[in-house]
Design a protein around this motif. Structure first.
Motif, mmCIF file in Angstrom:
data_model
loop_
_atom_site.group_PDB
_atom_site.id
_atom_site.type_symbol
_atom_site.label_atom_id
_atom_site.label_comp_id
_atom_site.label_asym_id
_atom_site.label_seq_id
_atom_site.Cartn_x
_atom_site.Cartn_y
_atom_site.Cartn_z
ATOM 1 N N LYS A 1 -2.397 73.296 15.772
ATOM 2 C CA LYS A 1 -1.262 72.569 16.371
ATOM 3 C C LYS A 1 -1.416 72.643 17.889
ATOM 4 O O LYS A 1 -1.219 73.686 18.500
ATOM 5 N N GLN B 1 4.064 67.727 20.474
ATOM 6 C CA GLN B 1 4.877 68.225 21.566
ATOM 7 C C GLN B 1 4.846 69.748 21.589
ATOM 8 O O GLN B 1 4.520 70.382 20.604
ATOM 9 N N ARG C 1 8.227 60.530 16.292
ATOM 10 C CA ARG C 1 8.920 59.236 16.279
ATOM 11 C C ARG C 1 8.029 58.112 15.741
ATOM 12 O O ARG C 1 8.035 57.001 16.248
ATOM 13 N N GLY D 1 7.424 63.732 10.416
ATOM 14 C CA GLY D 1 8.279 64.915 10.291
ATOM 15 C C GLY D 1 9.582 64.567 9.612
ATOM 16 O O GLY D 1 9.728 64.605 8.388
ATOM 17 N N ARG D 2 10.565 64.151 10.417
ATOM 18 C CA ARG D 2 11.903 63.873 9.881
ATOM 19 C C ARG D 2 11.896 62.735 8.866
ATOM 20 O O ARG D 2 12.733 62.698 7.964
ATOM 21 N N LEU E 1 19.038 73.404 6.229
ATOM 22 C CA LEU E 1 18.521 72.102 6.658
ATOM 23 C C LEU E 1 18.955 70.985 5.702
ATOM 24 O O LEU E 1 18.980 71.179 4.496
HETATM 25 C C1 LIG Z 1 14.100 70.667 11.114
HETATM 26 C C2 LIG Z 1 12.802 70.683 11.863
HETATM 27 C C3 LIG Z 1 12.096 71.866 12.030
HETATM 28 C C4 LIG Z 1 10.894 71.887 12.746
HETATM 29 N N1 LIG Z 1 10.216 73.059 12.889
HETATM 30 C C5 LIG Z 1 9.028 73.078 13.562
HETATM 31 C C6 LIG Z 1 8.287 74.285 13.702
HETATM 32 O O1 LIG Z 1 8.699 75.337 13.222
HETATM 33 N N2 LIG Z 1 7.125 74.251 14.388
HETATM 34 C C7 LIG Z 1 6.644 73.089 14.935
HETATM 35 O O2 LIG Z 1 5.580 73.107 15.538
HETATM 36 N N3 LIG Z 1 7.320 71.924 14.817
HETATM 37 C C8 LIG Z 1 8.487 71.896 14.148
HETATM 38 N N4 LIG Z 1 9.190 70.723 14.024
HETATM 39 C C9 LIG Z 1 8.675 69.517 14.701
HETATM 40 C C10 LIG Z 1 7.984 68.576 13.726
HETATM 41 O O3 LIG Z 1 6.829 69.185 13.219
HETATM 42 C C11 LIG Z 1 7.601 67.255 14.423
HETATM 43 O O4 LIG Z 1 6.592 67.501 15.356
HETATM 44 C C12 LIG Z 1 8.787 66.623 15.132
HETATM 45 O O5 LIG Z 1 9.907 66.605 14.273
HETATM 46 C C13 LIG Z 1 8.465 65.205 15.600
HETATM 47 O O6 LIG Z 1 8.079 64.393 14.537
HETATM 48 P P1 LIG Z 1 9.098 63.335 13.838
HETATM 49 O O7 LIG Z 1 9.603 62.440 14.932
HETATM 50 O O8 LIG Z 1 8.235 62.624 12.840
HETATM 51 O O9 LIG Z 1 10.188 64.135 13.233
HETATM 52 C C14 LIG Z 1 10.387 70.689 13.309
HETATM 53 C C15 LIG Z 1 11.108 69.501 13.122
HETATM 54 C C16 LIG Z 1 12.307 69.488 12.412
HETATM 55 C C17 LIG Z 1 13.052 68.191 12.246
#
Ligand SMILES: Cc1cc2nc3c(=O)[nH]c(=O)nc-3n(C[C@H](O)[C@H](O)[C@H](O)COP(=O)(O)O)c2cc1C
Ligand code: SF4
Length: 332
Positions: free
Chosen positions: A43, A80, A122, A144-145, A185
């Protein structure tokens, strides 16, 4: 600190970079030795002058990526930085960061290495994912989300059932806010989230006829689930358009992303089991004529006008009316 245009050999790691990065390289080398047959996906947190804390500077990222490859990493997940920074940088809510906001950076990292590179952040729709892959800025994309909102995102994308995907609206209400408050969550759009193994929409033992009054989010979701269970639904909506108050919620700046949920639910209403009666007020006569087994009231909330002195002055406005565009505000 920035080291643009330097080669690996020119950089004295210990002298110019943070010890964390030296630690990362030592860790990768040790892991490579300990698990030679395992895939190491790193990562790769990157910070830019505008965004993030606790990762490698954007300018140093390509060179450090080369070092990681040399140390034995098999894949890089460019993303990020961690949560030592602003949450809006790491898991950005709607309108704060552009779609696919890490693709440019992953593209620069990808140019520097020969191992696969993935990106995240995103990437909402399969079309956005395809565009990033086609641009060559990443070999893989991470969602992710989007997977919290719809665990079948990838399956539906693979089947080209794009409209069937319940797309994340980047509200951060159910997921990020919950974990920040040390709660379980969830996803505001997906009641099955977190319970995929146990909470399932199963066929009803006795199919029934339901009348639903209100074509907002609650009414449409009730209709969607009822139809999936095998019930027959008649849905009344007094407006000629579905969406209810979500339509108003989408009006303020940056909030238009909520429209994705209205579009998804409206799409779900297009099925034989659901009869839409748009532009019709549900009256007792109309409901009784249908002889339903159950009636669900999903008419939403109304704003309340307090009976206080001055409430009827022209300078006192109802937020709903402003969002609807039926009241104009001006002056102070
Ligand atoms: C509830 C939640 C928990 C997350 N926990 C972590 C984490 O522990 N470590 C990490 O590197 N990223 C974590 N992320 C970030 C996601 O891996 C991802 O990079 C971020 O949500 C952006 O992607 P998205 O726009 O597709 O959600 C988390 C995201 C969410 C929504
Ligand atoms: S609660 Fe659901 S819709 Fe909102 S950001 Fe989280 S995953 Fe997306």
């Amino acid at each position: 600190m920035q080291h643009k245009n330097r080669t690996i050999e020119q950089i004295n790691l210990e002298a110019v970079w943070k010890t964390e990065l030296v630690f990362a390289l030592l860790l990768v080398k040790a892991l490579r030795k300990a698990v030679p047959d395992m895939i190491l996906d790193y990562k790769f947190s990157v910070v830019t002058p505008e965004r993030g804390k606790g990762g490698i500077d954007e300018a140093d990222a390509p060179v450090f990526a080369q070092m990681l490859e040399k140390a034995g990493v098999d894949m890089l997940h460019v993303a990020q930085a961690n949560h030592t920074g602003n949450m809006a940088d790491t898991i950005p809510p709607m309108g704060v960061q552009p779609y696919g906001f890490f693709a440019e950076i992953s593209g620069k990292v990808k140019e520097a290495v020969s191992i696969p590179v993935s990106t995240v952040g995103r990437i909402i729709t399969p079309e956005m994912a395809e565009e990033i892959l086609a641009s060559g800025k990443a070999d893989m994309v991470g969602i992710g989300r989007g997977l919290l909102a719809d665990a079948d995102w990838a399956k539906k994308a693979a089947n080209h059932d794009f409209c069937d995907i319940r797309l994340c609206i980047s509200c951060n209400k159910g997921c990020t806010d919950k974990i920040q408050h040390r709660e379980f969550l969830s996803c505001v759009l997906n009641a099955e989230n977190g319970y995929e193994g146990t909470r399932k929409i199963l066929p009803a033992e006795t199919p029934k006829h339901l009348v639903i009054i209100g074509g907002g989010a609650a009414g449409m979701e009730a209709a969607r689930v009822a139809a999936q269970k095998g019930h027959r639904v008649t849905l009344f909506e007094q407006n000629t358009k579905l969406g209810g108050q979500l339509e108003l919620a989408c009006v303020p700046p940056r909030k238009e992303e909520m429209r994705r949920f209205t579009e998804y639910l409206s799409h779900c209403m297009k099925q034989d089991a659901i009869t839409l009666r748009l532009g019709e007020k549900a009256t007792p006569e109309k409901i009784l004529a249908l002889n339903p087994d159950h009636v669900i009231l999903a008419v939403g909330a109304h704003s309340f006008h307090f009976p206080i002195k001055g409430i009827d002055q022209p300078c006192v406005c109802d937020a709903w009316d402003i969002l609807r565009g039926t009241t104009q505000v001006y002056g102070k």
